[in-house]
Scaffold this motif. Structure first.
Motif, PDB file in Angstrom:
ATOM      1  N   GLY A  16      36.195  39.619  44.401  1.00  0.00           N
ATOM      2  CA  GLY A  16      37.457  40.136  43.876  1.00  0.00           C
ATOM      3  C   GLY A  16      37.539  41.640  44.109  1.00  0.00           C
ATOM      4  O   GLY A  16      36.648  42.229  44.743  1.00  0.00           O
ATOM      5  N   GLY A  43      39.376  38.931  47.521  1.00  0.00           N
ATOM      6  CA  GLY A  43      40.529  39.367  46.720  1.00  0.00           C
ATOM      7  C   GLY A  43      40.635  38.779  45.326  1.00  0.00           C
ATOM      8  O   GLY A  43      41.427  39.266  44.523  1.00  0.00           O
ATOM      9  N   LEU A  49      46.165  34.662  42.791  1.00  0.00           N
ATOM     10  CA  LEU A  49      47.180  34.435  41.754  1.00  0.00           C
ATOM     11  C   LEU A  49      48.455  35.254  41.943  1.00  0.00           C
ATOM     12  O   LEU A  49      49.515  34.851  41.488  1.00  0.00           O
ATOM     13  CB  LEU A  49      46.596  34.745  40.353  1.00  0.00           C
ATOM     14  N   LYS A  53      52.919  40.066  44.233  1.00  0.00           N
ATOM     15  CA  LYS A  53      53.445  40.820  43.086  1.00  0.00           C
ATOM     16  C   LYS A  53      53.060  42.287  43.208  1.00  0.00           C
ATOM     17  O   LYS A  53      51.947  42.604  43.639  1.00  0.00           O
ATOM     18  CB  LYS A  53      52.832  40.283  41.790  1.00  0.00           C
ATOM     19  N   GLU A  88      31.662  29.232  48.961  1.00  0.00           N
ATOM     20  CA  GLU A  88      30.384  28.827  48.364  1.00  0.00           C
ATOM     21  C   GLU A  88      30.311  29.330  46.930  1.00  0.00           C
ATOM     22  O   GLU A  88      30.722  30.449  46.641  1.00  0.00           O
ATOM     23  CB  GLU A  88      29.207  29.418  49.151  1.00  0.00           C
ATOM     24  N   VAL A  90      27.948  30.369  43.745  1.00  0.00           N
ATOM     25  CA  VAL A  90      26.580  30.706  43.352  1.00  0.00           C
ATOM     26  C   VAL A  90      26.208  29.800  42.192  1.00  0.00           C
ATOM     27  O   VAL A  90      26.882  29.783  41.161  1.00  0.00           O
ATOM     28  CB  VAL A  90      26.474  32.184  42.923  1.00  0.00           C
ATOM     29  N   ALA A 119      32.280  38.260  38.637  1.00  0.00           N
ATOM     30  CA  ALA A 119      32.851  36.905  38.699  1.00  0.00           C
ATOM     31  C   ALA A 119      34.194  36.780  37.988  1.00  0.00           C
ATOM     32  O   ALA A 119      34.719  35.672  37.854  1.00  0.00           O
ATOM     33  CB  ALA A 119      31.844  35.907  38.125  1.00  0.00           C
ATOM     34  N   GLY A 121      37.292  36.101  35.861  1.00  0.00           N
ATOM     35  CA  GLY A 121      37.507  35.113  34.797  1.00  0.00           C
ATOM     36  C   GLY A 121      36.683  33.866  35.052  1.00  0.00           C
ATOM     37  O   GLY A 121      36.894  32.837  34.422  1.00  0.00           O
ATOM     38  N   MET A 252      40.435  28.431  36.714  1.00  0.00           N
ATOM     39  CA  MET A 252      39.281  29.338  36.588  1.00  0.00           C
ATOM     40  C   MET A 252      38.353  28.838  35.488  1.00  0.00           C
ATOM     41  O   MET A 252      38.790  28.588  34.378  1.00  0.00           O
ATOM     42  CB  MET A 252      39.754  30.749  36.257  1.00  0.00           C
ATOM     43  N   ASP A 288      36.281  42.008  35.242  1.00  0.00           N
ATOM     44  CA  ASP A 288      36.776  41.202  34.121  1.00  0.00           C
ATOM     45  C   ASP A 288      35.705  40.401  33.391  1.00  0.00           C
ATOM     46  O   ASP A 288      35.916  39.992  32.256  1.00  0.00           O
ATOM     47  CB  ASP A 288      37.827  40.200  34.627  1.00  0.00           C
ATOM     48  N   LYS A 297      40.674  45.063  30.592  1.00  0.00           N
ATOM     49  CA  LYS A 297      40.580  44.228  31.808  1.00  0.00           C
ATOM     50  C   LYS A 297      41.584  44.714  32.839  1.00  0.00           C
ATOM     51  O   LYS A 297      42.613  44.104  33.091  1.00  0.00           O
ATOM     52  CB  LYS A 297      40.836  42.772  31.461  1.00  0.00           C
ATOM     53  N   ILE A 299      41.928  46.651  36.829  1.00  0.00           N
ATOM     54  CA  ILE A 299      41.202  46.855  38.087  1.00  0.00           C
ATOM     55  C   ILE A 299      40.535  48.227  38.092  1.00  0.00           C
ATOM     56  O   ILE A 299      39.388  48.385  38.506  1.00  0.00           O
ATOM     57  CB  ILE A 299      42.162  46.681  39.282  1.00  0.00           C
TER      58      ILE A 299
END
Ligand SMILES: Cc1cc2nc3c(=O)[nH]c(=O)nc-3n(C[C@H](O)[C@H](O)[C@H](O)COP(=O)(O)OP(=O)(O)OC[C@H]3O[C@@H](n4cnc5c(N)ncnc54)[C@H](O)[C@@H]3O)c2cc1C
Length: 341
Positions: A16, A43, A49, A53, A88, A90, A119, A121, A252, A288, A297, A299
């Motif tokens: 992300g 991303g 999501l 936007k 993949e 983890v 990771a 959410g 999620m 997050d 929360k 960026i």
């Protein structure tokens, strides 16, 4: 399934926005990274999501779209040559003498000195369609993603769904399939109009079939599909197929992170605010997924966390090297790393 082994300084769980910026901060300190994400591209939430936007609170960007930000971040980290493992999840994290071994459900094992959990959410996981007994076929003849197109060559394929993934894979896999049928519950699609038009053109040319309806049952044995029952305007019809790809969107879920022995609070990983380290030394959490007093929360919070975490990670990977604080504007050494000096 072939197994892959790699060694690196840092494994980042997730790709992300916060993971991407972490590659930059770690790269300035000469730390090499591998990123692993269950999605098929970088991303995280921005790409999955809300790609179109506008975001208004990224410093220096009065307005930028979710995908626009991801594109800029990937461009910014290009000089550091991080390796990506997409598609993949983890699943395991094991402490070794010299650091960690990270394993994925795609049979990849990576040895590293530091693990960064970014990771968000949780992992994006495919929604299972409500078809009785589908579990018995999953991973054998029913797949929720395409890891290798070649695996579908020569098969009678049934693609189910009406979004971009369903239409994109219909178009991409049609040349490889022996026969391809697309099933969607109505003739309106959420996918890009261009893909929908291409699909209808292929249907006209009898290169694929399109059925309006819902899959109500599967026929086969030992996990291997022979046919699917489709209920639609023609009643219930049996469509022969040997592979099915349902694309019903993603949800999620915290997923395997919950089982790595970390101190969790309401599905979030507790960290300190100096290093963003978890309760396990050498394992950090940014973005997050983490929790600390005052956490927002956003960026931009994840970007700050990435910078401080990187300083701590450097001390773990190269304990004998002194960290010199430098600005990118004035440091020739940093500019060389960025390929601009
Ligand atoms: C509609 C919407 C609008 C938003 N608008 C804004 C805004 O205007 N400004 C702002 O600052 N923030 C905004 N946000 C929040 C922002 O998107 C998040 O703060 C940000 O995406 C967090 O980044 P991240 O890197 O921590 O995690 P994420 O973006 O969630 O990425 C985490 C990635 O990790 C992967 N992953 C998780 N577990 C595993 C595993 N075990 N194995 C492999 N991969 C795994 C996931 O698949 C995912 O791709 C918005 C969010 C939404 C939903």
């Amino acid at each position: 399934m072939t197994s892959n082994f790699a060694e690196t300084d840092v494994v980042i769980v997730g790709a992300g926005p916060c993971a991407l910026f972490a590659v930059f901060e770690l790269g300035l300190l000469d730390l090499k990274c591998h990123l692993i994400d269950i999605l098929d591209r970088p991303g995280g939430q921005c790409a999955e999501l809300y790609p179109e936007k506008p975001i208004y609170d990224i410093p220096g960007w009065p307005i930028i779209s979710g995908q626009g930000l991801v594109d800029k971040l990937t461009e910014q980290i290009r000089p550091f040559g991080a390796e990506y493992h997409f598609g993949e999840m983890v699943t395991e994290l094991e402490r070794t003498d010299g650091g960690f071994r990270v394993r994925t459900d795609g049979n990849t094992t990576i040895a590293c000195k530091v693990v960064v959990i970014a990771a968000g959410g949780g992992s994006f996981q495919p929604k299972r369609p409500p078809i009785p007994g589908i579990e018995a076929y999953e991973g054998k003849s029913v797949f929720y993603s395409v890891r290798r197109m070649e695996d579908f060559r020569g098969h009678d394929l049934l693609v189910v769904g009406g979004g971009d993934s369903a239409l994109d894979w219909t178009l991409n896999l049609q040349p490889l399939a022996r026969k391809l049928t697309l099933v969607h519950r109505r003739p309106d699609f959420r996918a890009a109009p261009d893909s929908v038009n291409k699909m209808y053109a292929m249907q006209e040319m009898r290169q694929l079939e399109f059925e309006v309806g819902q899959v109500t049952g599967l026929i086969g044995s030992d996990g291997m599909l022979q046919a699917a029952l489709i209920k639609g305007p023609r009643g219930e019809v049996e469509v022969p197929c040997t592979r099915m790809l349902p694309f019903f969107g993603l949800t999620m879920k915290l997923g395997p992170v919950a089982h790595w022995g970390l101190n969790l609070h309401e599905e979030l990983i507790a960290v300190d605010t100096e290093r963003f380290e978890t309760s396990e030394p050498g394992i950090y959490a940014i973005g997050d997924i983490n929790r600390y007093p005052g956490k927002l929360k956003l960026i931009l919070s994840g970007f700050h966390e990435a910078a401080l975490m990187s300083q701590a990670a450097k001390r773990v990977v190269h304990p004998n090297q002194r960290i010199v604080f430098q600005y990118t504007t004035s440091s020739t050494s940093l500019q060389k790393k960025l390929g601009v000096a």
